[in-house]
Design a protein around this motif. Structure first.
Motif, PDB file in Angstrom:
ATOM      1  N   MET A  53       0.831  -1.206   0.000  1.00  0.00           N
ATOM      2  CA  MET A  53       0.000   0.000   0.000  1.00  0.00           C
ATOM      3  C   MET A  53       0.865   1.256   0.000  1.00  0.00           C
ATOM      4  SD  MET A  53      -2.779   1.152   2.882  1.00  0.00           S
ATOM      5  CE  MET A  53      -1.475   1.337   4.109  1.00  0.00           C
ATOM      6  N   ILE A  54       1.936   1.251   0.771  1.00  0.00           N
ATOM      7  CA  ILE A  54       2.835   2.410   0.805  1.00  0.00           C
ATOM      8  C   ILE A  54       3.513   2.599  -0.555  1.00  0.00           C
ATOM      9  CG2 ILE A  54       4.910   3.354   1.878  1.00  0.00           C
ATOM     10  CD1 ILE A  54       4.087   1.956   4.458  1.00  0.00           C
ATOM     11  N   SER A  55       3.893   1.504  -1.185  1.00  0.00           N
ATOM     12  CA  SER A  55       4.540   1.635  -2.501  1.00  0.00           C
ATOM     13  C   SER A  55       3.544   2.129  -3.555  1.00  0.00           C
ATOM     14  CB  SER A  55       5.134   0.281  -2.920  1.00  0.00           C
ATOM     15  OG  SER A  55       4.109  -0.689  -3.102  1.00  0.00           O
ATOM     16  N   TYR A  56       2.278   1.693  -3.475  1.00  0.00           N
ATOM     17  CA  TYR A  56       1.271   2.165  -4.428  1.00  0.00           C
ATOM     18  C   TYR A  56       0.982   3.651  -4.250  1.00  0.00           C
ATOM     19  CZ  TYR A  56       0.225  -2.794  -5.227  1.00  0.00           C
ATOM     20  OH  TYR A  56       0.313  -4.116  -5.538  1.00  0.00           O
ATOM     21  N   SER A  57       1.139   4.159  -3.030  1.00  0.00           N
ATOM     22  CA  SER A  57       0.820   5.566  -2.790  1.00  0.00           C
ATOM     23  C   SER A  57       1.764   6.517  -3.513  1.00  0.00           C
ATOM     24  CB  SER A  57       0.860   5.853  -1.280  1.00  0.00           C
ATOM     25  OG  SER A  57       2.178   5.739  -0.774  1.00  0.00           O
ATOM     26  N   PHE A  58       2.886   6.017  -4.000  1.00  0.00           N
ATOM     27  CA  PHE A  58       3.830   6.855  -4.752  1.00  0.00           C
ATOM     28  C   PHE A  58       3.698   6.672  -6.267  1.00  0.00           C
ATOM     29  CE2 PHE A  58       5.940   6.075  -0.647  1.00  0.00           C
ATOM     30  CZ  PHE A  58       6.076   7.382  -0.214  1.00  0.00           C
ATOM     31  N   THR A  59       2.604   6.029  -6.689  1.00  0.00           N
ATOM     32  CA  THR A  59       2.389   5.793  -8.117  1.00  0.00           C
ATOM     33  C   THR A  59       1.008   6.322  -8.521  1.00  0.00           C
ATOM     34  OG1 THR A  59       1.376   3.598  -7.802  1.00  0.00           O
ATOM     35  CG2 THR A  59       3.784   3.703  -7.955  1.00  0.00           C
ATOM     36  N   ASP A  60       0.745   6.312  -9.822  1.00  0.00           N
ATOM     37  CA  ASP A  60      -0.569   6.694 -10.335  1.00  0.00           C
ATOM     38  C   ASP A  60      -1.338   5.480 -10.822  1.00  0.00           C
ATOM     39  OD1 ASP A  60       0.914   6.034 -12.533  1.00  0.00           O
ATOM     40  OD2 ASP A  60       0.373   7.805 -13.711  1.00  0.00           O
ATOM     41  N   SER A 245     -12.074   5.176  11.469  1.00  0.00           N
ATOM     42  CA  SER A 245     -12.109   4.152  10.421  1.00  0.00           C
ATOM     43  C   SER A 245     -13.464   3.472  10.301  1.00  0.00           C
ATOM     44  CB  SER A 245     -11.034   3.090  10.706  1.00  0.00           C
ATOM     45  OG  SER A 245     -11.236   2.504  11.988  1.00  0.00           O
ATOM     46  N   VAL A 246     -14.537   4.135  10.717  1.00  0.00           N
ATOM     47  CA  VAL A 246     -15.866   3.531  10.628  1.00  0.00           C
ATOM     48  C   VAL A 246     -16.243   3.314   9.165  1.00  0.00           C
ATOM     49  CG1 VAL A 246     -17.026   5.771  10.668  1.00  0.00           C
ATOM     50  CG2 VAL A 246     -18.247   3.739  11.430  1.00  0.00           C
ATOM     51  N   PHE A 247     -16.874   2.171   8.888  1.00  0.00           N
ATOM     52  CA  PHE A 247     -17.147   1.850   7.486  1.00  0.00           C
ATOM     53  C   PHE A 247     -18.473   1.130   7.273  1.00  0.00           C
ATOM     54  CE2 PHE A 247     -16.806  -1.601   4.276  1.00  0.00           C
ATOM     55  CZ  PHE A 247     -16.960  -0.824   3.144  1.00  0.00           C
ATOM     56  N   GLU A 248     -18.658  -0.040   7.890  1.00  0.00           N
ATOM     57  CA  GLU A 248     -19.715  -0.953   7.446  1.00  0.00           C
ATOM     58  C   GLU A 248     -21.122  -0.408   7.674  1.00  0.00           C
ATOM     59  OE1 GLU A 248     -19.464  -3.707  11.505  1.00  0.00           O
ATOM     60  OE2 GLU A 248     -19.094  -4.586   9.535  1.00  0.00           O
ATOM     61  N   ILE A 249     -21.375   0.211   8.831  1.00  0.00           N
ATOM     62  CA  ILE A 249     -22.738   0.671   9.121  1.00  0.00           C
ATOM     63  C   ILE A 249     -23.168   1.788   8.164  1.00  0.00           C
ATOM     64  CG2 ILE A 249     -24.148   1.851  10.858  1.00  0.00           C
ATOM     65  CD1 ILE A 249     -22.819   0.140  12.963  1.00  0.00           C
ATOM     66  N   ALA A 280      -5.942   6.550  -3.449  1.00  0.00           N
ATOM     67  CA  ALA A 280      -6.598   5.839  -2.358  1.00  0.00           C
ATOM     68  C   ALA A 280      -5.571   5.244  -1.389  1.00  0.00           C
ATOM     69  CB  ALA A 280      -7.489   4.740  -2.917  1.00  0.00           C
ATOM     70  N   SER A 281      -4.469   4.736  -1.905  1.00  0.00           N
ATOM     71  CA  SER A 281      -3.416   4.208  -1.031  1.00  0.00           C
ATOM     72  C   SER A 281      -2.810   5.314  -0.187  1.00  0.00           C
ATOM     73  CB  SER A 281      -2.338   3.526  -1.875  1.00  0.00           C
ATOM     74  OG  SER A 281      -2.877   2.439  -2.599  1.00  0.00           O
ATOM     75  N   ALA A 282      -2.623   6.497  -0.774  1.00  0.00           N
ATOM     76  CA  ALA A 282      -2.115   7.626  -0.002  1.00  0.00           C
ATOM     77  C   ALA A 282      -3.101   8.002   1.109  1.00  0.00           C
ATOM     78  CB  ALA A 282      -1.863   8.824  -0.919  1.00  0.00           C
ATOM     79  N   SER A 283      -4.401   7.961   0.818  1.00  0.00           N
ATOM     80  CA  SER A 283      -5.406   8.252   1.840  1.00  0.00           C
ATOM     81  C   SER A 283      -5.333   7.225   2.970  1.00  0.00           C
ATOM     82  CB  SER A 283      -6.803   8.250   1.229  1.00  0.00           C
ATOM     83  OG  SER A 283      -6.916   9.219   0.211  1.00  0.00           O
ATOM     84  N   ALA A 284      -5.170   5.947   2.619  1.00  0.00           N
ATOM     85  CA  ALA A 284      -5.065   4.907   3.636  1.00  0.00           C
ATOM     86  C   ALA A 284      -3.816   5.082   4.491  1.00  0.00           C
ATOM     87  CB  ALA A 284      -5.074   3.532   2.970  1.00  0.00           C
ATOM     88  N   VAL A 285      -2.718   5.488   3.884  1.00  0.00           N
ATOM     89  CA  VAL A 285      -1.485   5.728   4.649  1.00  0.00           C
ATOM     90  C   VAL A 285      -1.675   6.896   5.614  1.00  0.00           C
ATOM     91  CG1 VAL A 285       0.922   6.448   4.463  1.00  0.00           C
ATOM     92  CG2 VAL A 285       0.011   4.729   2.892  1.00  0.00           C
ATOM     93  N   VAL A 286      -2.339   7.951   5.157  1.00  0.00           N
ATOM     94  CA  VAL A 286      -2.602   9.089   6.034  1.00  0.00           C
ATOM     95  C   VAL A 286      -3.472   8.669   7.210  1.00  0.00           C
ATOM     96  CG1 VAL A 286      -3.782  11.321   6.164  1.00  0.00           C
ATOM     97  CG2 VAL A 286      -2.281  10.822   4.241  1.00  0.00           C
ATOM     98  N   LEU A 287      -4.480   7.851   6.949  1.00  0.00           N
ATOM     99  CA  LEU A 287      -5.336   7.372   8.040  1.00  0.00           C
ATOM    100  C   LEU A 287      -4.553   6.514   9.016  1.00  0.00           C
ATOM    101  CD1 LEU A 287      -8.160   7.084   9.275  1.00  0.00           C
ATOM    102  CD2 LEU A 287      -8.533   5.131   7.760  1.00  0.00           C
ATOM    103  N   LEU A 288      -3.682   5.655   8.506  1.00  0.00           N
ATOM    104  CA  LEU A 288      -2.865   4.812   9.380  1.00  0.00           C
ATOM    105  C   LEU A 288      -1.944   5.651  10.249  1.00  0.00           C
ATOM    106  CD1 LEU A 288      -1.810   2.016  10.251  1.00  0.00           C
ATOM    107  CD2 LEU A 288      -0.250   2.100   8.285  1.00  0.00           C
ATOM    108  N   VAL A 289      -1.313   6.641   9.656  1.00  0.00           N
ATOM    109  CA  VAL A 289      -0.416   7.515  10.425  1.00  0.00           C
ATOM    110  C   VAL A 289      -1.198   8.297  11.474  1.00  0.00           C
ATOM    111  CG1 VAL A 289       1.136   9.500  10.259  1.00  0.00           C
ATOM    112  CG2 VAL A 289       1.292   7.657   8.582  1.00  0.00           C
TER     113      VAL A 289
END
Length: 310
Positions: A53-60, A245-249, A280-289
């Motif tokens: 995911m981190i590697s994808y965040s630096f690509t398009d 990180s709420v999602f399913e409901i 989207a991977s960059a967004s996930a990395v930001v959320l993780l951080v």
């Protein structure tokens, strides 16, 4: 005729047979044999996907094409320069308030049911039962509860409120309704954690407090809360990370439309609806951080209590 002694007092006692020495290498490798399978699964299904995911965040990358052009920090720059991508964090405030309300309710019920009370086992089952249900099933059930003229409107009519309220269609009510569902859904988890921690407090402490004439409020304030402070800290960490990180409901009940879109729903739509896997991977990395940073700050503010060693 005098009997002769078979052994003299100065005779040495029999020697014990020494145990066979264990090999240092075997002692070192035994724990790792037990940990091998869990560690392999942890690395395969957690750390390797995070690294990808981190590697994808630096690509398009679009998620389909085999070509992945390196764009450096372009996705992060786009993420932080588009305010609409971060405005969805305001929705998490509703779930954050709901998580603190949920912790307070769970602590209250756990404290009450830790004392001698009639039918307390029944109440324990009623409180814990929603957590056993699947989150998607809970969301579908509450779709019928919140629909106009549904279960909730029928209950309100019993109290003289005869109105069809759009619980999931009104922008001012949708997040409150969804946050209320999350309180009902996850109350049982914190309740069980608090109840187990309270019951682990030695009974002698409660008996001594009762003999001294302490009220239940004083027992709660001076005995229960200090004893279960690490569990409360853990619940706060889980509540904050869950609010972010709420999602399913919201995804099942509203599809993330309107004002109910959360950061995770937005990330999934960027990846699978707009084919922007890199963003989207960059967004996930930001959320993780963000979750790791909040956890670290919380640990610094409320350090973990360790038993004193003599």
């Amino acid at each position: 005729m005098a009997l002769t002694r078979l052994s003299s007092p100065s005779a040495s006692p029999p020697r014990s047979v020494p145990a066979a020495p264990t090999r240092p290498g075997r002692r070192w490798i035994t724990p790792w044999l037990f940990l091998a399978v869990p560690l392999i699964m942890l690395v395969t299904f957690t750390y390797v996907p995070v690294a990808n995911m981190i590697s994808y965040s630096f690509t398009d990358w679009d998620g389909v094409s085999p070509d992945k052009d390196f764009v450096g920090l372009g996705n992060y720059a786009q993420l932080f320069t588009r305010p609409e991508l971060f405005q969805v964090f305001s929705v998490s405030l509703f779930y954050l308030v709901a998580s603190f309300a949920q912790i307070a309710l769970a602590l209250y019920f756990a404290t009450v049911l830790s004392f001698r009370l009639r039918l307390r086992n029944l109440f324990k089952g009623v409180l814990f039962f929603p957590y056993l249900l699947n989150g998607v099933a809970v969301a579908f059930v509450f779709l019928y509860v919140f629909q106009p003229g549904g279960t909730l409107d029928g209950l309100l009519r019993l109290f003289g409120v005869d109105a069809k309220i759009f619980w999931l269609g009104d922008p001012d009510l949708v997040n409150v309704s969804l946050a209320g569902v999350s309180i009902w859904r996850f109350l049982g988890l914190n309740f069980v954690l608090f109840l187990g921690a309270i019951q682990s407090v030695p009974a002698e402490i409660h008996e001594a407090a009762e003999l001294d004439g302490a009220s239940r409020t004083q027992v709660f304030r001076h005995i229960i809360v200090p004893s279960i402070r690490p569990i409360i800290s853990l619940s706060v960490i889980l509540g904050v990370s869950g609010a972010l990180s709420v999602f399913e409901i919201p995804y099942v009940m509203t599809g993330g439309s309107g004002e109910s879109r959360t950061f995770v729903i937005q990330t999934i739509k960027l990846a699978f609806q707009f084919n922007k896997m890199g963003l989207a991977s960059a967004s996930a990395v930001v959320l993780l951080v963000a979750i790791l940073l909040i956890t670290w700050v919380q640990r610094r503010l409320i350090p973990e209590e360790r038993p004193e060693t003599r």
